[in-house]
Scaffold this active site. Structure first.
Site, mmCIF file in Angstrom:
data_model
loop_
_atom_site.group_PDB
_atom_site.id
_atom_site.type_symbol
_atom_site.label_atom_id
_atom_site.label_comp_id
_atom_site.label_asym_id
_atom_site.label_seq_id
_atom_site.Cartn_x
_atom_site.Cartn_y
_atom_site.Cartn_z
ATOM 1 N N ASN A 212 0.844 -1.195 0.000
ATOM 2 C CA ASN A 212 0.000 0.000 0.000
ATOM 3 C C ASN A 212 0.883 1.250 0.000
ATOM 4 O OD1 ASN A 212 0.559 0.834 2.844
ATOM 5 N ND2 ASN A 212 -0.326 -1.193 3.232
ATOM 6 N N ASP A 281 -3.785 -6.364 4.711
ATOM 7 C CA ASP A 281 -4.826 -7.203 5.323
ATOM 8 C C ASP A 281 -4.867 -8.591 4.690
ATOM 9 O OD1 ASP A 281 -5.880 -5.360 7.199
ATOM 10 O OD2 ASP A 281 -6.711 -4.226 5.516
ATOM 11 N N LYS A 291 8.939 -16.402 -11.558
ATOM 12 C CA LYS A 291 8.140 -15.265 -12.036
ATOM 13 C C LYS A 291 6.933 -15.767 -12.836
ATOM 14 C CE LYS A 291 8.417 -11.165 -14.868
ATOM 15 N NZ LYS A 291 9.153 -10.482 -15.924
ATOM 16 N N PHE A 325 -4.405 2.477 15.034
ATOM 17 C CA PHE A 325 -4.795 3.500 14.076
ATOM 18 C C PHE A 325 -5.984 2.975 13.269
ATOM 19 C CE2 PHE A 325 -2.041 7.258 13.279
ATOM 20 C CZ PHE A 325 -1.272 7.146 14.410
HETATM 21 O O1 PMT Z 1 2.848 6.269 6.402
HETATM 22 P P1 PMT Z 1 2.228 7.590 5.963
HETATM 23 O O2 PMT Z 1 2.349 7.796 4.477
HETATM 24 O O3 PMT Z 1 2.723 8.736 6.777
HETATM 25 O O4 PMT Z 1 0.645 7.477 6.231
HETATM 26 C C1 PMT Z 1 0.188 7.373 7.555
HETATM 27 C C2 PMT Z 1 -0.914 6.291 7.696
HETATM 28 C C3 PMT Z 1 -2.149 6.755 6.960
HETATM 29 C C4 PMT Z 1 -0.435 4.953 7.132
HETATM 30 C C5 PMT Z 1 -1.160 6.128 9.247
HETATM 31 O O5 PMT Z 1 -1.577 7.355 9.789
HETATM 32 C C6 PMT Z 1 -2.228 5.069 9.524
HETATM 33 O O6 PMT Z 1 -3.422 5.296 9.454
HETATM 34 N N1 PMT Z 1 -1.784 3.815 9.843
HETATM 35 C C7 PMT Z 1 -2.649 2.652 10.020
HETATM 36 C C8 PMT Z 1 -3.077 2.129 8.665
HETATM 37 C C9 PMT Z 1 -3.976 0.895 8.739
HETATM 38 O O7 PMT Z 1 -3.533 -0.172 8.453
HETATM 39 O O8 PMT Z 1 -5.189 1.137 9.207
HETATM 40 P P2 PMT Z 1 -6.373 -0.005 9.266
HETATM 41 O O9 PMT Z 1 -7.593 0.746 9.590
HETATM 42 O O10 PMT Z 1 -6.349 -0.805 8.011
HETATM 43 O O11 PMT Z 1 -5.925 -0.940 10.461
HETATM 44 C C10 PMT Z 1 -6.373 -0.738 11.809
HETATM 45 C C11 PMT Z 1 -5.270 -1.050 12.776
HETATM 46 O O12 PMT Z 1 -4.983 -2.461 12.723
HETATM 47 C C12 PMT Z 1 -3.947 -0.328 12.526
HETATM 48 O O13 PMT Z 1 -3.415 0.096 13.765
HETATM 49 C C13 PMT Z 1 -3.061 -1.409 11.895
HETATM 50 O O14 PMT Z 1 -1.679 -1.184 12.211
HETATM 51 C C14 PMT Z 1 -3.603 -2.677 12.554
HETATM 52 N N2 PMT Z 1 -3.490 -3.927 11.768
HETATM 53 C C15 PMT Z 1 -3.945 -3.998 10.487
HETATM 54 C C16 PMT Z 1 -3.875 -5.184 9.803
HETATM 55 C C17 PMT Z 1 -3.314 -6.325 10.426
HETATM 56 N N3 PMT Z 1 -3.198 -7.472 9.802
HETATM 57 N N4 PMT Z 1 -2.905 -6.224 11.704
HETATM 58 C C18 PMT Z 1 -2.997 -5.069 12.393
HETATM 59 O O15 PMT Z 1 -2.616 -5.009 13.563
#
Ligand code: PMT
Length: 412
Positions: A212, A281, A291, A325
């Protein structure tokens, strides 16, 4: 000596009309040696002592002198400069400038910027000793200190007018050291913090992957702010093109699986986990060893969920203070609250992402949510907004708030 705290900071240097204005040329150089980016604003009388061209050459940016500059103000330059700055440093600051600040005057550019800036402000006065000891000047100094403005100096000694007393601009090394000290705080002293950062890459074949747009800017700023607050910080980072913040330990990972492994290995000695990484995800069910050839018109890829890092971390560590986040393109509040409840976080920082938002940008805004009570089924959620601003400034605000919530939880 390199102090690091000013590294990467935006310093707006205000120069007022005092004979000490000639020292601002050297001051710019010293600030730059510390890694600071410097922009200069001069008052009209400062230009009688040193030319804008000198300071422009040294700061490598046009020097602003006029509030009514039609070109710069076409984009509201004084507001932009105030928002750009991490620190407003006025050196030398005159008696007249102090008086203007006390009264909230904003008719010249430097005063206008000071009335807009919501960042630390430091004054280094320089004037004749009688002007400095004048009752009005001393009262003004007290007023400004009460409003949270920092003073450094003046020094006592021989003055340009031939008299002796307090009023000399403080020596420049001490001035730079005092500015650097502003960025030290002990909000998280003795606390160990993990920050996850950047994207993860989920390999499809030896040359392709799913990922991403995360640049890591937000997470690296958080790591730096936590370090400035006295924490021992470990950054677990996906692939990004950013330098490691000073005094921060960095563990590089590629995939979600590796990120999970690195984070869980740190849990036993950690107090806070900030999950700012944009973890993929989904990943391909199967890694293809060679490849994949483009011999078919269409191609499908079977995907499976990556491990949920936040959920796994919560299962393994009940006491860890977890800040997740949420990156959303719509329904920010609804989705953030759902994630807060379902993943057992102590706080969630939600941001809007999309074209020109969140990802890769220098600025960001956050909506913070946290539970007031422990009842999962009847959770009362509290809220705070952190306005749009450069990611380093936003990160410092976030860390200050995390520290507040962390101590509220551990002492309740
Ligand atoms: O890196 P930049 O370009 O500065 O951009 C910042 C940002 C937008 C990436 C950052 O501010 C941000 O939002 N980071 C979290 C991105 C994210 O994956 O959000 P989500 O809503 O998809 O996931 C929710 C939470 O689950 C997040 O804390 C993530 O780290 C966590 N997660 C997600 C998937 C996974 N398999 N395991 C997780 O723990």
């Amino acid at each position: 000596m390199l102090m690091q705290n000013l590294n990467g900071k935006n310093v707006l240097l205000g120069v007022c009309g005092s004979i000490a204005a000639y020292k601002s040329a050297e001051l710019i150089r010293l600030l730059q040696e510390q890694g600071a980016r410097v922009r200069v604003v001069m008052t009209a009388s400062a230009q009688e002592f040193i030319t804008p061209l000198t300071l422009q050459t040294l700061s490598k940016h046009p020097v602003r002198t006029d509030l009514m500059d039609p070109v710069a103000e076409a984009t509201m330059g004084h507001i932009e400069l105030a928002r750009w700055a991490d620190l407003v440093l006025v050196a030398p600051a005159t008696q007249e400038f102090m008086a203007k600040l006390v009264h909230g005057r904003a008719a010249d550019l430097l005063s206008a910027i000071c009335s807009v800036a919501d960042v630390p402000m430091m004054l280094a006065p320089a004037m004749n000793h009688s002007m400095w000891m004048n009752a009005a000047t001393q009262e003004n100094r007290q007023q400004l200190i009460k409003r949270g403005i920092y003073f450094v100096g003046p020094d006592v000694g021989e003055q340009a007018c031939g008299e002796h007393g307090p009023g000399r601009l403080v020596d420049l090394e001490s001035l730079v050291a005092a500015a650097a000290k502003l960025y030290e705080n002990d909000l998280l002293a003795g606390i160990s913090v993990i920050v996850s950062a950047g994207p993860t890459r989920e390999a499809i074949d030896p040359v392709r992957y799913l990922s991403n747009r995360s640049s890591g800017k937000m997470a690296y700023a958080i790591a730096e702010a936590a370090q400035e607050a006295g924490a021992k910080v470990t950054l677990v980072s996906g692939p990004v093109a950013l330098p490691t913040p000073s005094k921060v330990e960095r563990i590089d990972v590629i995939s979600a699986e590796q990120m999970l492994g690195a984070i869980t290995s740190l849990l036993a000695q950690s107090d806070i986990f900030v999950s700012a990484a944009a973890v993929a995800d989904y990943r391909p069910v199967k890694f293809v060893n060679q490849k994949i050839k483009k011999d078919k018109r269409t191609q499908s890829l079977e995907l499976e969920r990556t491990p949920d890092i936040l959920k796994t971390v919560r299962e393994q560590s009940e006491d860890l203070f977890i800040v997740g986040f949420a990156a959303e393109t719509e329904n920010l509040e609804i989705y953030a609250k759902q994630k807060l409840a379902s993943k057992g976080m102590n706080m969630i920082a939600a941001n809007l992402v999309g074209e020109q938002q969140g990802f890769e940008q220098d600025d960001n805004a956050l909506e913070l949510f946290w539970p007031k009570n422990k009842d999962q089924d009847n959770m009362i959620i509290q809220h705070k907004s952190l306005e749009m601003r450069p990611k380093p400034k936003l990160a410092r605000q976030l860390i200050a708030f995390i520290a507040e919530r962390y101590y509220a939880k551990t002492t309740s």
